[in-house]
Design an enzyme around this catalytic site. Structure first.
Site, short mmCIF file in Angstrom:
data_model
loop_
_atom_site.label_atom_id
_atom_site.label_comp_id
_atom_site.label_asym_id
_atom_site.label_seq_id
_atom_site.Cartn_x
_atom_site.Cartn_y
_atom_site.Cartn_z
NE ARG A 129 -30.39 22.85 13.76
CZ ARG A 129 -30.61 24.03 14.19
NH1 ARG A 129 -31.66 24.47 14.05
NH2 ARG A 129 -29.61 24.74 14.93
NE ARG B 191 -32.05 29.89 16.94
CZ ARG B 191 -31.02 29.05 17.04
NH1 ARG B 191 -30.12 29.19 17.81
NH2 ARG B 191 -30.88 27.95 16.14
NE ARG C 140 -23.56 21.27 14.70
CZ ARG C 140 -23.55 22.72 14.84
NH1 ARG C 140 -22.77 23.45 14.61
NH2 ARG C 140 -24.83 22.93 15.02
NE ARG D 113 -30.17 29.20 12.47
CZ ARG D 113 -29.19 28.52 13.18
NH1 ARG D 113 -28.57 29.46 14.20
NH2 ARG D 113 -28.83 27.38 13.36
CE LYS E 91 -23.64 24.89 19.78
NZ LYS E 91 -25.07 24.40 19.78
#
Ligand code: AMP
Length: 213
Positions: A171, A127, A88, A160, A13
């Site tokens: 998540r 990531r 969300r 992160r 996203k």
């Protein structure tokens, strides 16, 4: 153009929002980025959000909707935007609908990025993002030229906190339970375009651009 990008964490996203933002010359509005900035600046919002985010939990709907009410009033967002990371939950979608009415905005499309979970876990664990400018890298598919250094600004790359393996699973669970029902919510409003988001950044961007007018 007012677009919502919907998809699990790691579906791209943020990356695709940045590309679309350049293409249409409208800003990306990422609640995750706003919250991370608020935490770094130790603002009142940051202090409220910090603990939820560290544990991969959702920040309460009231806090998010209050933030959106203030944000949608900013001049920068008066000519369109790409929402990334909001809504969300169903209450957030309902609240957002009320805020769109209040700020006289009209939702054009909800793009749903479809990616399989195994691919997501691989993407999220490799990531990295720049601590300085927020540029996103992937150690396997889109590594920086110099290890741990941002190609764009020379800042250091960090993982992160919420991209650690245990948090990723949590998540994804939250996504399945609370966010996935939004696909149906927006399908009923006839604004959904589904995008095959399993390819690389350029392939996914092509799919998106060919689906939009
Ligand atoms: P993201 O950068 O979109 O993956 O968001 C990172 C984290 O910020 C999430 O795991 C949540 O803790 C928080 N967050 C971002 N957007 C929202 C939202 N719309 N509602 C609740 N929490 C959010």
């Amino acid at each position: 153009m007012h677009i919502i990008l919907l998809g699990p964490p790691g579906s791209g996203k943020g990356t695709q929002a940045k590309k679309l933002s350049k293409h249409y010359d409208i800003p990306q509005l990422s609640t995750g980025d706003i919250l991370r900035e608020a935490i770094a600046d130790q603002t009142a919002l940051g202090k409220k959000a910090d603990d939820f985010m560290k544990h991969g939990k959702l920040v309460p709907d009231e806090i998010i909707l209050e933030l959106m009410d203030e944000t949608l009033a900013l001049p920068k967002y008066q000519h369109g935007f790409i929402l990334d990371g909001i809504p969300r939950t169903i209450p957030q979608a309902e609240g957002l609908e009320r805020l769109f009415e209040k700020h006289q905005l009209f939702l054009d499309y909800t793009l749903v990025l479809d990616v399989d979970e195994q691919l997501i876990i691989g993407r999220l664990s490799s990531r990295r993002s720049c601590a300085n400018c927020g540029a996103i890298y992937n150690l396997k598919t889109h590594p920086p030229q110099q290890e741990n250094v941002c190609d764009k600004c020379g800042g250091s790359l960090i993982q992160r906190h919420d991209d650690q393996p245990e948090t990723i699973h949590h998540r994804l669970e939250i996504y399945r339970e609370q966010t996935e029902p939004l696909i149906d919510y927006y399908q009923k409003r006839d604004v959904v375009i589904r995008i095959d988001a399993a390819g690389n950044i350029e392939q996914v961007q092509k799919h998106i651009l060919s689906a939009l007018p």
